[in-house]
Design an enzyme around this catalytic site. Structure first.
Site, mmCIF file in Angstrom:
data_model
loop_
_atom_site.group_PDB
_atom_site.id
_atom_site.type_symbol
_atom_site.label_atom_id
_atom_site.label_comp_id
_atom_site.label_asym_id
_atom_site.label_seq_id
_atom_site.Cartn_x
_atom_site.Cartn_y
_atom_site.Cartn_z
ATOM 1 N N PRO A 24 -3.620 -51.573 17.551
ATOM 2 C CA PRO A 24 -5.187 -51.304 17.852
ATOM 3 C C PRO A 24 -6.112 -52.191 17.131
ATOM 4 C CG PRO A 24 -4.020 -50.006 16.232
ATOM 5 C CD PRO A 24 -3.066 -50.851 16.744
ATOM 6 N N CYS A 26 -10.340 -52.655 16.611
ATOM 7 C CA CYS A 26 -11.686 -52.297 16.768
ATOM 8 C C CYS A 26 -12.410 -53.666 17.631
ATOM 9 C CB CYS A 26 -12.393 -52.354 15.534
ATOM 10 S SG CYS A 26 -12.010 -50.624 14.805
ATOM 11 N N ALA A 58 -9.220 -48.026 16.514
ATOM 12 C CA ALA A 58 -9.513 -46.887 15.932
ATOM 13 C C ALA A 58 -10.533 -46.032 16.379
ATOM 14 C CB ALA A 58 -9.807 -47.203 14.379
ATOM 15 N N GLN A 100 -5.493 -44.307 18.988
ATOM 16 C CA GLN A 100 -5.296 -44.178 17.420
ATOM 17 C C GLN A 100 -6.664 -43.471 16.974
ATOM 18 O OE1 GLN A 100 -6.394 -47.505 14.638
ATOM 19 N NE2 GLN A 100 -4.361 -47.252 13.767
ATOM 20 N N TYR A 182 -8.548 -46.328 4.947
ATOM 21 C CA TYR A 182 -9.456 -45.190 5.636
ATOM 22 C C TYR A 182 -9.219 -43.787 5.145
ATOM 23 C CZ TYR A 182 -10.913 -49.278 8.455
ATOM 24 O OH TYR A 182 -11.445 -50.578 8.587
ATOM 25 N N ARG A 230 0.231 -44.277 11.470
ATOM 26 C CA ARG A 230 0.302 -45.649 10.957
ATOM 27 C C ARG A 230 -0.111 -45.646 9.604
ATOM 28 N NH1 ARG A 230 -2.749 -51.461 12.562
ATOM 29 N NH2 ARG A 230 -0.554 -51.771 13.732
ATOM 30 N N GLY A 323 -1.370 -58.234 17.234
ATOM 31 C CA GLY A 323 -2.791 -58.067 16.922
ATOM 32 C C GLY A 323 -3.529 -59.402 17.532
ATOM 33 N N ARG A 324 -3.721 -60.336 16.562
ATOM 34 C CA ARG A 324 -4.447 -61.603 16.971
ATOM 35 C C ARG A 324 -3.822 -62.521 18.101
ATOM 36 N NH1 ARG A 324 -5.113 -62.401 10.470
ATOM 37 N NH2 ARG A 324 -3.363 -61.734 10.740
HETATM 38 C C1 FNR Z 1 -7.652 -55.025 13.469
HETATM 39 N N1 FNR Z 1 -6.814 -54.163 13.086
HETATM 40 C C2 FNR Z 1 -6.716 -52.679 13.214
HETATM 41 N N2 FNR Z 1 -5.930 -51.902 12.767
HETATM 42 C C3 FNR Z 1 -6.063 -50.740 13.065
HETATM 43 O O1 FNR Z 1 -4.993 -50.065 12.773
HETATM 44 N N3 FNR Z 1 -7.004 -50.238 13.780
HETATM 45 C C4 FNR Z 1 -7.868 -50.816 14.213
HETATM 46 O O2 FNR Z 1 -9.019 -50.375 14.782
HETATM 47 C C5 FNR Z 1 -7.886 -52.166 13.804
HETATM 48 N N4 FNR Z 1 -8.971 -53.168 14.079
HETATM 49 C C6 FNR Z 1 -8.772 -54.407 14.092
HETATM 50 C C7 FNR Z 1 -9.651 -55.408 14.586
HETATM 51 C C8 FNR Z 1 -9.449 -56.621 14.691
HETATM 52 C C9 FNR Z 1 -10.548 -57.617 15.400
HETATM 53 C C10 FNR Z 1 -8.274 -57.200 14.190
HETATM 54 C C11 FNR Z 1 -8.083 -58.579 14.262
HETATM 55 C C12 FNR Z 1 -7.479 -56.276 13.611
HETATM 56 C C13 FNR Z 1 -5.398 -54.532 12.277
HETATM 57 C C14 FNR Z 1 -4.354 -54.855 13.535
HETATM 58 O O3 FNR Z 1 -4.019 -53.772 14.190
HETATM 59 C C15 FNR Z 1 -3.222 -55.871 12.922
HETATM 60 O O4 FNR Z 1 -2.502 -54.506 11.866
HETATM 61 C C16 FNR Z 1 -3.508 -56.718 11.998
HETATM 62 O O5 FNR Z 1 -4.354 -57.683 12.568
HETATM 63 C C17 FNR Z 1 -2.308 -57.691 11.595
HETATM 64 O O6 FNR Z 1 -1.496 -57.969 12.774
HETATM 65 P P1 FNR Z 1 -1.572 -59.661 13.443
HETATM 66 O O7 FNR Z 1 -3.070 -59.680 13.871
HETATM 67 O O8 FNR Z 1 -1.139 -60.503 12.342
HETATM 68 O O9 FNR Z 1 -0.807 -59.524 14.775
#
Ligand code: FNR
Length: 355
Positions: A24, A26, A58, A100, A182, A230, A323-324
Site C-alpha cells: 500500500p 499513499c 492507507a 488498507q 498511526y 500490518r 513498494g518503491r
Molecule cells: C509508503 N508506505 C506505506 N505503507 C503503508 O502501510 N500504507 C501506506 O499508505 C503507505 N504509503 C506509502 C507511500 C509511498 C510513496 C511509499 C514509498 C511508501 C510504505 C510502503 O508500503 C513500504 O512498506 C515501504 O516503502 C518499504 O518497501 P519498499 O519501498 O522498500 O519496497
C-alpha cells in the site's frame, strides 16, 4: 525452474496467482477522500504488470483519520463507485483487489509530501488530531487530543462501517493498518500511549484497541475472505514496542482469525534508529511466521528476483510486498518472472513485447 515466488497461495476463498503484492502506497491524489483516475491508472497498470495482489493505499475510515487532505477515504457510500470501477479493472487482469483501512491519529493533518509534509492547522485546511495520549509526534507540533471513551467508540464504529463499505466496493482482501506510528500503533507502543485506563499500561491493555478494531471489522468482513494486519514489529527505539510483543500479538491475532501479518517496522517516533539495508525487515517476518505460526508478508528494500524468491523458498514469509521498486517498474512481476525464468501469462495486448 520452478519458482516459489510464482507459486499460488490460497487464503480462505481467495487464490493469489503468485506471492507478489503491491505494497500500500499513499498517492496523495484524492479529492475529499474520493479516488480519481490517478488511482485507477496507478493500481490498474500494476495489475496489468502481473502482481497477484494490489493493496490500495492507507484509506481513511474518517476524515480526521487521513494523513493529508489528499488521502483516500471510505467514510461515505458516495466514495464507493470509483473503487468499484478500479476493482473491476483489477479483477479483469486476474488480480486481487485489497484495501488498507487506516486512521492516522496524531500523525494526521499534514500537507502532501510535495508541499512539505507540514502540520496543517484547522485554518489551513487541517483538523484537530486525536491519539491515545496528548503527546505530539514532534515536540514542535500541536498536541493531539487524547481520545475519551466516546472517541474510542467512534473509531471502532468507523472501522466497522469502513469494512462494510469495502465489501460493497468489491475488495477481496482487507488489511488493518496498525503500523508506522498511526493510531493503532500509537496505542500499541508505550512511547505514545501513557493512558491509565483499560487502553494503556500493560501489554493486554495496549493491544486492546487493535483487537477491538479486528472484531469490529470482522462483524462486517466475511469469514471466507482474507484479513491482514500490518504492524511495525519494532519501534527501533529504547522502551518502545518490540519483536517479543509483536510475536505475542500475532499469536493472539491468529487465534482471533487474522490470516496474515504484514510485517513492517518503525515510524512511531522521530528519533528511531533504523539499520536500513536490503531485507532489513525480513527477519521480523520470519520470527513472527515461525513463533506465532501465522502467514507473514515481508516488505522493505526487496527489489531483486533472486532475493524475493529466496524469502519465499526459505519460508521466511509467504508473500512479498513491493513498494518503491513497483513505482520504478509497474510491470515488476513480469520482470521478476523473466529474471527467474518462470513462465507466466502476459497480457495479450503486450505479447508482442514479450522476450
Ligand atoms: C509508503 N508506505 C506505506 N505503507 C503503508 O502501510 N500504507 C501506506 O499508505 C503507505 N504509503 C506509502 C507511500 C509511498 C510513496 C511509499 C514509498 C511508501 C510504505 C510502503 O508500503 C513500504 O512498506 C515501504 O516503502 C518499504 O518497501 P519498499 O519501498 O522498500 O519496497
Amino acid at each position: 525452474m520452478s519458482s516459489k515466488l510464482f507459486s499460488p497461495l490460497q487464503i480462505k476463498e481467495i487464490t493469489f496467482k503468485n506471492r507478489i503484492a503491491i505494497s500500500p502506497m499513499c498517492q496523495y491524489s484524492a479529492t475529499d477522500g474520493f479516488a480519481t483516475d490517478w488511482h485507477l491508472v496507478h493500481l490498474g497498470s500494476r495489475a496489468i504488470g502481473g502482481a497477484a495482489l494490489l493493496l490500495q493505499e492507507a484509506t481513511a475510515v474518517s476524515p480526521e483519520g487521513r494523513i493529508s487532505p489528499g488521502d483516500l477515504g471510505i467514510w461515505s457510500d458516495a466514495q464507493l463507485p470509483k473503487y468499484r470501477a478500479i476493482n473491476q479493472f483489477i479483477e479483469s487482469q486476474n488480480a486481487i483487489a485489497g484495501i488498507q483501512l487506516a486512521h492516522a491519529g496524531r500523525k494526521a493533518s499534514v500537507s502532501v509530501p510535495w508541499q512539505g509534509n507540514k502540520k496543517l492547522d484547522p485554518l489551513q485546511g487541517g483538523w484537530q488530531t486525536v491519539a491515545p495520549s496528548a503527546i505530539a509526534y514532534h515536540d514542535t507540533e500541536p498536541v493531539p487530543l487524547a481520545l475519551d471513551a466516546q472517541g474510542i467508540q467512534k473509531v471502532l464504529l468507523d472501522f466497522k462501517l469502513a469494512a462494510q463499505r469495502a465489501l460493497k466496493a468489491g475488495f477481496k482482501v482487507l488489511e488493518i493498518h496498525a503500523a508506522h506510528g498511526y493510531l493503532l500503533h500509537q496505542f500499541l507502543s508505550p512511547l505514545s500511549n501513557l493512558r491509565t485506563d483499560q487502553y494503556g499500561g500493560s501489554f493486554a491493555n495496549r493491544i486492546r484497541l487493535t483487537l477491538q478494531v479486528v472484531a469490529a471489522v470482522q462483524s462486517e468482513w466475511p469469514i471466507n475472505l482474507p484479513l491482514f494486519v500490518r504492524i511495525s514489529a519494532t519501534d527501533w527505539a529504547e522502551g518502545g514496542w518490540n519483536l517479543e510483543e509483536s510475536v505475542a500479538l500475532s499469536k493472539i491475532l491468529k487465534q482471533e482469525g487474522v490470516d496474515l501479518i504484514d510485517v513492517s517496522t518503525g515510524a512511531l517516533v522521530p528519533y528511531q534508529k533504523i539499520p536500513v539495508a536490503p531485507n532489513y525487515q525480513v527477519p521480523f517476518a520470519e520470527r513472527i511466521k515461525k513463533e506465532s505460526n501465522i502467514l507473514t508478508g515481508a516488505v522493505g528494500l526487496i527489489t531483486q528476483a533472486a532475493q524475493a524468491e529466496k524469502i519465499v523458498a526459505s519460508a521466511q514469509a509467504d508473500l512479498v510486498l513491493f513498494g518503491r521498486e513497483s513505482l520504478r517498474d509497474p510491470n515488476l512481476a513480469l520482470t521478476l518472472a523473466q529474471d527467474l525464468q518462470a513462465e507466466i501469462p502476459w497480457p495479450k495486448q503486450y505479447q508482442r513485447a514479450q522476450p
